[in-house]
Design a protein around this motif. Structure first.
Motif, PDB file in Angstrom:
ATOM      1  N   MET A  62      -6.124   2.665  -0.394  1.00  0.00           N
ATOM      2  CA  MET A  62      -6.506   1.420   0.505  1.00  0.00           C
ATOM      3  C   MET A  62      -5.969   0.088  -0.212  1.00  0.00           C
TER       4      MET A  62
ATOM      5  N   VAL B 128     -11.884   0.889   9.190  1.00  0.00           N
ATOM      6  CA  VAL B 128     -10.200   0.772   8.967  1.00  0.00           C
ATOM      7  C   VAL B 128      -9.414   0.524  10.331  1.00  0.00           C
TER       8      VAL B 128
ATOM      9  N   ILE C 180      -4.647   9.276  -0.664  1.00  0.00           N
ATOM     10  CA  ILE C 180      -5.116   8.231   0.428  1.00  0.00           C
ATOM     11  C   ILE C 180      -5.563   6.956  -0.539  1.00  0.00           C
TER      12      ILE C 180
ATOM     13  N   CYS D 206     -11.703   7.731  -1.950  1.00  0.00           N
ATOM     14  CA  CYS D 206     -11.152   6.512  -1.654  1.00  0.00           C
ATOM     15  C   CYS D 206     -12.244   5.455  -1.029  1.00  0.00           C
ATOM     16  N   GLN D 207     -12.756   5.927   0.011  1.00  0.00           N
ATOM     17  CA  GLN D 207     -13.854   4.964   0.521  1.00  0.00           C
ATOM     18  C   GLN D 207     -15.017   4.725  -0.369  1.00  0.00           C
TER      19      GLN D 207
ATOM     20  N   ASN E  28      -9.722  11.072   1.179  1.00  0.00           N
ATOM     21  CA  ASN E  28     -10.389   9.781   1.838  1.00  0.00           C
ATOM     22  C   ASN E  28     -11.920   9.747   2.173  1.00  0.00           C
TER      23      ASN E  28
ATOM     24  N   MET F 171      -4.632   1.317   4.977  1.00  0.00           N
ATOM     25  CA  MET F 171      -4.926   2.820   4.585  1.00  0.00           C
ATOM     26  C   MET F 171      -3.470   3.585   4.549  1.00  0.00           C
TER      27      MET F 171
ATOM     28  N   THR G 161       0.632  -1.321  -0.074  1.00  0.00           N
ATOM     29  CA  THR G 161       0.032   0.179  -0.014  1.00  0.00           C
ATOM     30  C   THR G 161       1.109   1.341  -0.180  1.00  0.00           C
TER      31      THR G 161
ATOM     32  N   ALA H 182     -11.453   7.237   8.969  1.00  0.00           N
ATOM     33  CA  ALA H 182     -10.839   6.084   8.640  1.00  0.00           C
ATOM     34  C   ALA H 182     -11.511   4.783   9.884  1.00  0.00           C
TER      35      ALA H 182
ATOM     36  N   THR I  77       0.773   4.306  -2.600  1.00  0.00           N
ATOM     37  CA  THR I  77       0.543   5.740  -1.985  1.00  0.00           C
ATOM     38  C   THR I  77       1.667   6.475  -2.569  1.00  0.00           C
TER      39      THR I  77
ATOM     40  N   ILE J 178      -3.172   1.716   9.310  1.00  0.00           N
ATOM     41  CA  ILE J 178      -2.759   2.805   8.770  1.00  0.00           C
ATOM     42  C   ILE J 178      -1.351   3.030   8.695  1.00  0.00           C
TER      43      ILE J 178
END
Length: 350
Positions: free
Chosen positions: A222, A314, A220, A251-252, A247, A294, A208, A309, A212, A317
């Motif tokens: 995941m 989540v 962000i 992303c979510q 985020n 994440m 990850t 998160a 990133t 991290i």
């Protein structure tokens, strides 16, 4: 006498146009480059390369270098990895990468870390791809891809290896910026929370973190272990002016979209695709969010991303750390039982 910067580029190749059709452009080759690159790639098929093709393909190749020791597929759109996965086979990596964002994969640039075989090539049947670059192609895979489309650009780049240290340049009006290539990954892997980062999540965290690193700031990402020892991008939020939008708004939602397409989510929908068990789907989402790692390319100046998160479920991290208010993010993570790792190295990407 003041210091001067003298650069030499050769073999100018006129392009159809630049970033937009009203801009002209030329591609010059760096004669000192001794690694896989767009300048030395052999085009086996397809239309001539455009300015945007070259920029996206270069980004895809840079990402592929990070995973050169794996069967990996990188799918790039506008210089962001809309899909990236490792696999037991190259086909499996292709399937998992494409599943990360099948909508954005339309018209994408794809990089493979391994020679493309026929099964992997056949996966692209009916799918529009601008470029497929790889160390090489099996003869039958090459024939299939040529017959698939007269336009797809097939680039043979030779062996893909880890990035070498060198200088990189960015021209601005009136000057030239020079910096070291971002070949670093992390200075440490330090768990800073009461909840310890489990050993069985470390490899996913490192996957990850590499993705990133190559995602436009504010990033962000995941990552998810879809099969023991193999990983994919499940959600990504790139290039936003603030990290909480990356985020919450990008992303979510992407993770939730992908969860709804998972085989185990099929029972929550009827034969027409209508959701009939919202609670069941929500429970699956929470379960999957609880398994992802994440990543954030830079530190959290506030605990809002830790809180967001947690709200999604989540539990792990990875971020650089280094904010004056790191203690607030750590305190928030401790409150929620989140395990958080600091890498000591940020990766802004503009």
């Amino acid at each position: 006498m003041s210091e001067e910067l003298n650069l030499k580029f050769v073999d100018p190749q006129p392009l159809r146009y630049g970033e937009n059709s009203h801009q002209s452009a030329v591609f010059y080759r760096d004669p000192t480059c001794n690694e896989a690159s767009l300048a030395t790639a052999k085009q086996l098929h397809g239309k001539e390369l455009s300015y945007n093709n070259i920029v996206d393909a270069d980004a895809a190749l840079e990402m592929a270098r990070e995973f050169s020791d794996s069967n990996a597929i990188v799918i790039v759109k506008h210089m962001n990895p809309c899909g990236l996965a490792t696999g037991e086979t190259l086909l499996e990596a292709m399937e998992a990468a494409w599943a990360g964002d099948p909508v954005s994969a339309f018209g994408s640039v794809i990089a493979s870390t391994r020679k493309v075989d026929l099964k992997t090539a056949e996966f692209l049947k009916g799918k529009f791809v601008e470029i497929l670059l790889a160390p090489a192609f099996d003869d039958d895979a090459l024939e299939f891809l040529k017959n698939k489309s007269k336009d797809i650009r097939l680039l043979e780049v030779g062996k893909i290896e880890k990035a070498k240290t060198c200088k990189v340049y960015k021209h601005v009006i009136g000057g030239m910026l020079v910096q070291d290539r971002d070949v670093g990954t992390y200075e440490k892997f330090e768990c800073v929370t009461k909840a310890q980062f489990p050993k069985n999540k470390e490899e996913l965290a490192r996957f990850t973190w590499l993705v990133t690193k190559h995602t436009k700031s504010n990033a962000i990402v995941m990552g998810y272990e879809y099969k023991p020892g193999y990983f994919q991008v499940l959600g990504l939020g790139p290039g936003q002016p603030n990290r909480i939008d990356s985020n919450l708004r990008l992303c979510q939602p992407r993770v939730r979209d992908n969860v709804a397409r998972m085989p185990e989510a099929k029972k929550f929908f009827d034969e027409n695709g209508k959701l009939v068990d919202a609670n069941g789907l929500k429970a699956l989402e929470t379960k999957i969010f609880g398994e992802v790692v994440m990543g954030s390319d830079a530190f959290f100046p506030f605990p809002d991303n830790v809180e967001a998160a947690h709200d999604a479920g989540v539990r792990y991290i990875v971020q650089p750390g280094g904010s004056k208010k790191d203690d607030l993010s750590i305190e928030s993570a401790d409150k929620f039982g989140i395990a958080m790792v600091f890498t000591g190295m940020r990766h802004f990407r503009h």
